[in-house]
Enzyme design. Structure first.
Site, PDB file in Angstrom:
ATOM      1  CB  VAL A 175      34.133  50.341  55.764  1.00 45.06           C
ATOM      2  CG1 VAL A 175      33.782  48.813  55.741  1.00 45.06           C
ATOM      3  CG2 VAL A 175      35.588  50.325  55.813  1.00 45.06           C
ATOM      4  CB  ALA A 180      22.812  53.897  63.049  1.00 44.35           C
ATOM      5  CD  GLU A 237      38.043  36.462  56.887  1.00 46.98           C
ATOM      6  OE1 GLU A 237      39.238  36.751  56.875  1.00 46.98           O
ATOM      7  OE2 GLU A 237      37.608  35.061  56.917  1.00 46.98           O
ATOM      8  CB  ILE A 267      43.659  38.733  53.112  1.00 46.18           C
ATOM      9  CG1 ILE A 267      44.279  39.969  52.214  1.00 46.18           C
ATOM     10  CG2 ILE A 267      44.477  37.546  53.156  1.00 46.18           C
ATOM     11  CD1 ILE A 267      45.550  40.245  53.052  1.00 46.18           C
ATOM     12  N   GLY A 275      47.714  59.124  51.310  1.00 42.40           N
ATOM     13  CA  GLY A 275      46.528  58.294  52.148  1.00 42.40           C
ATOM     14  C   GLY A 275      46.596  57.266  52.705  1.00 42.40           C
ATOM     15  CG  ASP A 334      45.949  48.158  62.688  1.00 47.32           C
ATOM     16  OD1 ASP A 334      44.584  48.450  62.488  1.00 47.32           O
ATOM     17  OD2 ASP A 334      46.633  47.472  61.774  1.00 47.32           O
ATOM     18  CE  LYS A 367      44.315  45.218  61.367  1.00 49.88           C
ATOM     19  NZ  LYS A 367      44.949  45.706  59.906  1.00 49.88           N
ATOM     20  N   GLY A 398      41.225  49.302  52.915  1.00 51.02           N
ATOM     21  CA  GLY A 398      40.564  50.040  51.755  1.00 51.02           C
ATOM     22  C   GLY A 398      39.089  49.958  52.099  1.00 51.02           C
TER      23      GLY A 398
END
Length: 445
Positions: free
Chosen positions: A29, A58, A143, A150, A201, A215, A219, A321
């Site tokens: 990311v 960093a 976000e 999204i 992946g 996970d 959220k 992603g």
């Protein structure tokens, strides 16, 4: 203690002023954030009113080669980078909780606005982070923490701020959606599709956080907090994963005109006395094939919102992603940078409602129970009587021959989770019930 934001207004640096950015983390990311920031530099400057200037990155080891970033910008000392006077915004894409919490709090307390993609951090420590942002009169954006590209957090926080949200329900984990969708379309079993997800992946080497629902639970905590103006942490979310879903469960769902999705479900519930509470849960759920979420395939995500005035809304797209997540991060950076240049601050946390969190047992739901029973006259009556005695009405009963036994699939009407669970436990003790194959919840009527 009186917060800084109550005593001062951020006037902004002025149009044309540069905005210094510190990037913490340079993985999938982080590298995409810098790529987009560099590639779109001219356009971003126009949108912000001043240029974004990268002040440092960093990383854990500066000796490793890092494509796309000048070596002199790399540092192993995130705290020193954060403390620099020329840094206005800190972007945290490290992941994890403990160290990320330390650096984000340090940034906020130093008067830097923070953009993070870290759902686990926000779900576990939102109160502490929000308070630090409020005290320093700076922005905290996240976000990307819910569904990558999204846009969900922004609409809940701003676009729907004038409405009453009734429920938020979504597919917010791409790995589990890929697995369940593949099982549905091919008839394959869970283990084979998990292996395929790993090969492609979609799944990590250790897929536990995804397949066991953790996970999605992070959220769900964020979504529930935003939707219902109440502090909800991951510890408040009931969590159940997909590892026990079988090809037989998928087939039974198909025969009933349903599909199985791992859903994060957040809703405001009202008990018989009119008291309201918040329910937040993650579990495999049967949904009708004509429901908008049923068509969300492969690794895509979608969030379905029902509001009193706006009605039904669905947000759909890539929920993970590098590039999609970076898109959301950079959108937040633009928002924070505008405020640095022109003054002001984005809406902070809103927890005025402060509703209680419902015990999962007090949440209304429905059950799809697949069991094997003795194949003889009167069994249906015995089972129906057990449900009836506990105040649970049955919506459908389907029976199939399975060797010397009968396969019985029972779908209930809505009832409290505690009553449904106790009924299933009682079924296990009945001599006519040979095995409970599976119990899966359905989206309520």
């Amino acid at each position: 203690m009186t917060s800084t934001s109550e005593n001062s207004f951020n006037p902004g640096k002025g149009p044309g002023s540069p905005v210094g950015v510190a990037l913490l983390g340079y993985g999938t990311v982080g590298s995409e954030v810098l790529r987009l920031m560099t590639e779109y530099a001219g356009e971003l400057e126009h949108r912000i009113g001043g240029p974004l200037v990268l002040k440092g990155v960093a990383v854990s080891d500066t000796s490793k080669p890092r494509a796309g970033v000048a070596p002199e910008l790399l540092t192993e000392d995130a705290f020193a980078l954060i403390a620099r006077d020329d840094v206005d915004i800190v972007v945290e894409v490290i992941g994890g909780i403990d160290y990320a919490r330390q650096v984000v709090l340090a940034a906020l307390k130093a008067g830097k606005s923070v953009v993070t993609a870290n759902k686990a951090l926000v779900a576990a420590h939102s109160a502490e982070l929000d308070d630090a942002a409020e005290a320093s009169n700076v922005d905290l954006y996240y976000e990307a923490a819910v569904a990558a590209a999204i846009p969900v957090v922004g609409p809940l926080r701003r676009s729907l701020a004038g409405d009453q949200i009734q429920s938020v329900m979504g597919i917010v984990n791409g790995t589990t959606n890929f697995i369940l969708d593949a099982m549905d379309s091919t008839g394959a079993n869970y283990d084979d599709m998990l292996a395929e997800a790993t090969r492609l992946g979609y799944a990590e080497a250790d897929p536990t956080a995804d397949v066991e629902g953790h996970d999605a639970a992070s959220k769900a905590a964020i979504l529930a907090s935003l939707a219902f103006h109440t502090r909800v942490t991951i510890d408040d979310v009931y969590c159940e994963g997909i590892s026990s879903i079988t090809a037989g469960d998928i087939d039974a769902a198909k025969q009933a005109g349903h599909t199985i999705k791992l859903l994060a479900i957040c809703e405001k519930i009202t008990d018989k006395d009119g008291n309201q509470a918040i329910s937040a849960r993650v579990h495999p759920t049967l949904i009708p094939r004509d429901h908008p979420l049923a068509s969300v395939n492969k690794s895509f995500n979608a969030v379905f919102v029902e509001a009193e005035a706006a009605g039904r809304l669905m947000f759909y797209g890539n929920g993970a992603g590098g590039a999609p997540t970076a898109s959301a991060v950079l959108g937040d950076v633009v928002g924070a940078a505008r405020n640095k240049v022109h003054g002001g601050r984005a809406p902070g946390a809103s927890t005025y409602a402060n509703l209680p969190i419902a015990d999962f047992g007090d949440t209304p739901t429905r059950y799809h129970v697949d069991m094997e029973v003795v194949d003889r006259v009167g069994v249906l009556a015995e089972l129906a009587s057990l449900f009836s005695d506990r105040g649970i009405s049955l919506r459908t009963i389907r029976q199939e021959e399975v060797g010397e036994h009968a396969r019985l699939i029972v779908v209930t009407h809505s009832a409290l989770e505690s009553d449904l669970h106790a009924t299933v436990e009682a079924l296990k003790d009945m001599p006519v019930v040979k095995e409970i194959n599976s119990v899966i919840r359905l989206e309520r009527d």
